[in-house]
Scaffold this motif. Structure first.
Motif, mmCIF file in Angstrom:
data_model
loop_
_atom_site.group_PDB
_atom_site.id
_atom_site.type_symbol
_atom_site.label_atom_id
_atom_site.label_comp_id
_atom_site.label_asym_id
_atom_site.label_seq_id
_atom_site.Cartn_x
_atom_site.Cartn_y
_atom_site.Cartn_z
ATOM 1 N N GLN A 128 -11.233 -33.074 12.133
ATOM 2 C CA GLN A 128 -11.304 -33.318 10.595
ATOM 3 C C GLN A 128 -11.535 -31.912 9.930
ATOM 4 N N THR A 129 -11.969 -31.028 10.529
ATOM 5 C CA THR A 129 -12.394 -30.001 9.851
ATOM 6 C C THR A 129 -11.478 -28.757 10.116
ATOM 7 N N CYS A 130 -10.853 -28.656 11.254
ATOM 8 C CA CYS A 130 -9.839 -27.842 11.693
ATOM 9 C C CYS A 130 -8.456 -27.871 11.026
ATOM 10 N N SER A 131 -7.732 -26.935 10.679
ATOM 11 C CA SER A 131 -6.370 -27.093 9.841
ATOM 12 C C SER A 131 -5.333 -27.598 10.564
ATOM 13 N N THR A 132 -5.160 -27.373 11.915
ATOM 14 C CA THR A 132 -4.074 -27.767 12.738
ATOM 15 C C THR A 132 -4.458 -28.066 14.176
ATOM 16 N N PRO A 133 -3.280 -28.631 14.830
ATOM 17 C CA PRO A 133 -3.797 -29.103 16.245
ATOM 18 C C PRO A 133 -4.141 -27.766 17.053
ATOM 19 N N ALA A 134 -3.307 -26.665 16.723
ATOM 20 C CA ALA A 134 -3.520 -25.275 17.238
ATOM 21 C C ALA A 134 -4.906 -24.652 17.065
ATOM 22 N N ALA A 135 -5.216 -24.854 15.839
ATOM 23 C CA ALA A 135 -6.913 -24.501 15.385
ATOM 24 C C ALA A 135 -7.815 -25.394 16.127
ATOM 25 N N THR A 136 -7.604 -26.673 16.139
ATOM 26 C CA THR A 136 -8.428 -27.623 16.771
ATOM 27 C C THR A 136 -8.615 -27.224 18.315
ATOM 28 N N ALA A 137 -7.436 -27.012 19.073
ATOM 29 C CA ALA A 137 -7.448 -26.653 20.280
ATOM 30 C C ALA A 137 -8.239 -25.297 20.555
ATOM 31 N N ALA A 138 -8.160 -24.309 19.714
ATOM 32 C CA ALA A 138 -8.580 -23.120 20.007
ATOM 33 C C ALA A 138 -10.351 -23.175 19.856
ATOM 34 N N ALA A 139 -10.888 -24.173 19.266
ATOM 35 C CA ALA A 139 -12.276 -24.469 19.017
ATOM 36 C C ALA A 139 -12.570 -25.133 20.439
ATOM 37 N N TYR A 140 -11.823 -26.206 20.845
ATOM 38 C CA TYR A 140 -12.264 -26.658 22.346
ATOM 39 C C TYR A 140 -12.123 -25.718 23.325
ATOM 40 N N GLN A 141 -11.070 -24.943 23.314
ATOM 41 C CA GLN A 141 -10.852 -23.834 24.435
ATOM 42 C C GLN A 141 -12.218 -22.936 24.450
ATOM 43 N N GLN A 142 -13.002 -22.748 23.273
ATOM 44 C CA GLN A 142 -14.143 -21.937 23.594
ATOM 45 C C GLN A 142 -15.088 -22.620 24.455
ATOM 46 N N VAL A 143 -15.241 -24.164 24.280
ATOM 47 C CA VAL A 143 -15.976 -24.867 25.071
ATOM 48 C C VAL A 143 -15.619 -24.675 26.574
ATOM 49 N N ILE A 144 -14.381 -24.916 26.829
ATOM 50 C CA ILE A 144 -13.593 -24.935 28.176
ATOM 51 C C ILE A 144 -14.213 -23.380 28.948
ATOM 52 N N ASP A 145 -13.891 -22.360 28.015
ATOM 53 C CA ASP A 145 -14.257 -21.051 28.744
ATOM 54 C C ASP A 145 -15.580 -20.810 28.737
ATOM 55 N N ARG A 146 -16.428 -21.244 27.875
ATOM 56 C CA ARG A 146 -18.028 -21.194 27.818
ATOM 57 C C ARG A 146 -18.717 -21.741 29.071
ATOM 58 N N TYR A 147 -18.050 -23.172 29.491
ATOM 59 C CA TYR A 147 -18.971 -23.769 30.428
ATOM 60 C C TYR A 147 -17.842 -23.696 31.706
ATOM 61 N N GLY A 148 -16.664 -23.112 31.709
ATOM 62 C CA GLY A 148 -15.846 -23.383 33.001
ATOM 63 C C GLY A 148 -15.477 -24.536 33.209
ATOM 64 N N LEU A 149 -15.058 -25.408 32.210
ATOM 65 C CA LEU A 149 -14.769 -27.029 32.455
ATOM 66 C C LEU A 149 -13.429 -27.433 33.253
ATOM 67 N N ARG A 150 -13.615 -28.214 33.983
ATOM 68 C CA ARG A 150 -12.407 -29.022 34.485
ATOM 69 C C ARG A 150 -12.074 -30.258 33.967
ATOM 70 N N ALA A 151 -12.592 -30.652 33.036
ATOM 71 C CA ALA A 151 -12.775 -32.113 32.391
ATOM 72 C C ALA A 151 -12.992 -32.056 31.261
ATOM 73 N N ILE A 152 -12.423 -32.849 30.210
ATOM 74 C CA ILE A 152 -12.708 -33.152 28.945
ATOM 75 C C ILE A 152 -12.633 -34.577 28.385
ATOM 76 N N ASP A 153 -13.379 -35.077 27.475
ATOM 77 C CA ASP A 153 -13.144 -36.457 26.976
ATOM 78 C C ASP A 153 -13.027 -36.406 25.598
ATOM 79 N N PHE A 154 -12.029 -36.674 24.994
ATOM 80 C CA PHE A 154 -11.714 -37.011 23.466
ATOM 81 C C PHE A 154 -12.157 -38.420 23.057
ATOM 82 N N ASP A 155 -13.526 -38.573 22.479
ATOM 83 C CA ASP A 155 -13.956 -40.003 22.091
ATOM 84 C C ASP A 155 -13.728 -39.977 20.813
ATOM 85 N N LEU A 156 -12.601 -40.774 20.576
ATOM 86 C CA LEU A 156 -12.213 -40.886 18.842
ATOM 87 C C LEU A 156 -12.686 -42.261 18.418
ATOM 88 N N GLU A 157 -13.462 -41.928 17.379
ATOM 89 C CA GLU A 157 -14.086 -43.168 16.826
ATOM 90 C C GLU A 157 -14.056 -42.845 15.162
#
Length: 404
Positions: A128-157
């Motif tokens: 809702q707050t990020c301007s584009t899919p790329a900007a949204t992905a960049a925000a989530y990439q920070q989470v993946i990098d911070r915690y070394g994630l191998r899995a992510i869930d998009f809970d869309l409600e």
């Protein structure tokens, strides 16, 4: 769904400290941090756990008691003050987090791993707050990098679920993350109805097809929508299976393999009840049909109510601690330790009628999710935005709160 709006009556428990793991630099794929990646069946079985609220249990204790190895940590949101940077629950910046990092370190130290869930019912989502899919992905990439994630869930409600631009950002971001992080396990979770999912859910499927995006699974949440026991849930899953085939062009086996169940243990927000027997029935359906995911909300409430009946921290059904988590462990292929099951107390068969001192439903009024109306002597609550959908109709928009 209102499950994520539950406020804990108890203060968040202090999570046992662990040593934060060393972070690796992002090189186009998720950082290889901590223990080795688990097989995908564990990420497909990971139950939801809130690590900072709703009196979080010690995950290592749960692991020891159930055999479960992975957890779905919830939720990543946009900052409450606005912006396109990831936070826990809208308040704690991922960039400076140590609390959740220590939880993850303890889980990995015990041989497990985590997925992280973004979105949920409450708060403002990054889509809702990020301007584009790329900007949204960049925000989530920070989470993946911070915690070394191998899995992510998009809970869309809701309300994001009803916002085409926001959903385009979320699904586009998921596709970018999938491409840039090879092997990343991606789930997409959405509300469930008796028809499988509602109009906005079918729009989500159509959007995914138009993007050419295929996650590991699309999961529905068949609760808080007039459901009653396991039979209503397996019926919804079968209906959703048909939607996956018709909207995505999949054959039956492919649809089942990309379908998931996300239940709610015990008493739901609208006083539906799902016992251990219900979970067993749905688990049997999931395994016999080759479903791609079996999870539930939440480990925080996977314990009997003793000093409180707060639905955020206990199930309000008779159980041993972590009974429901054992079902996700079984879905992953584990054999949980045996515990003595207390006798099952049947759920209440009736509830106190509510008041009809609310406005009557009107076919010419647009209602937002959460709106309450009266119709045919019953009180009804809207699950999402609606216009012209009759309470009790096939669209499944309205939750029947009982006679009044």
């Amino acid at each position: 769904m209102r499950r994520h709006r539950i406020a804990a009556a108890l203060a968040a428990a202090t999570v046992a400290a662990g040593t934060a793991f060393t972070l690796a630099a992002h090189t186009g794929a998720s950082a290889a941090v901590g223990a080795a990646a688990l097989s995908s069946n564990w990420y497909a079985s990971a139950p939801y756990l809130m690590p900072q609220s709703n009196n979080p249990p010690d995950p290592v204790t749960v692991m020891s008691a159930t055999g479960q190895k992975a957890f779905q940590l919830a939720f990543i949101l946009a900052p409450n003050g606005g912006g396109c940077s990831p936070t826990w629950d809208g308040t704690s910046a991922v960039s400076s987090d140590t609390t959740v990092a220590n939880v993850i370190s303890r889980i990995r130290g015990a041989g497990g791993d985590v997925s992280v869930s973004v979105g949920g019912y409450g708060g403002t989502k990054l889509g809702q707050t990020c301007s584009t899919p790329a900007a949204t992905a960049a925000a989530y990439q920070q989470v993946i990098d911070r915690y070394g994630l191998r899995a992510i869930d998009f809970d869309l409600e809701e309300p994001e679920y009803e916002n085409d631009a926001a959903i385009n950002n979320e699904l586009g971001a998921a596709q970018i993350l999938q491409r840039n992080n090879p092997g990343l396990f991606v789930s997409v979770t959405m509300p469930g109805t008796a028809a499988g999912t509602g109009w906005f859910g079918t729009q989500l499927l159509d959007k995914s097809k138009s993007l050419g995006f295929t996650p590991n699974n699309f999961s529905i949440m068949p609760f808080d929508g007039g459901f009653n026991g396991a039979a209503s849930q397996t019926s919804a899953l079968e209906a959703f299976h048909s939607l996956l085939m018709s909207h995505l062009g999949w054959d039956s086996a492919t649809a089942y393999a990309h379908e998931g169940f996300s239940g709610m243990n015990g008493k739901t927000d609208v006083s539906e009840y799902f016992t251990q027997a219900d979970f067993q029935t749905v688990l049997d359906y999931a395994t016999s049909h080759g479903l791609g995911r079996f999870t539930f909300w939440s480990v925080n409430r996977d314990r009997a109510c003793t000093t409180t009946t707060d639905n955020g921290v206990c199930s309000n059904v008779t159980q041993n601690d972590w009974d429901f988590t054992k079902f996700t462990a079984r879905f992953a292929g584990a054999t949980p330790p045996v515990t003595t099951t207390p006798p099952t107390t049947p759920p209440p068969t009736s509830t106190t009628p509510g008041s009809c001192a609310v406005a009557a439903w009107s076919a010419t009024t647009a209602y937002n999710g959460g709106a309450v109306v009266s119709y045919n002597g019953h009180k009804w609550t809207a699950r999402w935005w609606t216009y012209g959908d009759t309470p009790g109709g096939a669209a499944g928009v309205w939750v029947d709160n009982g006679a009044c």
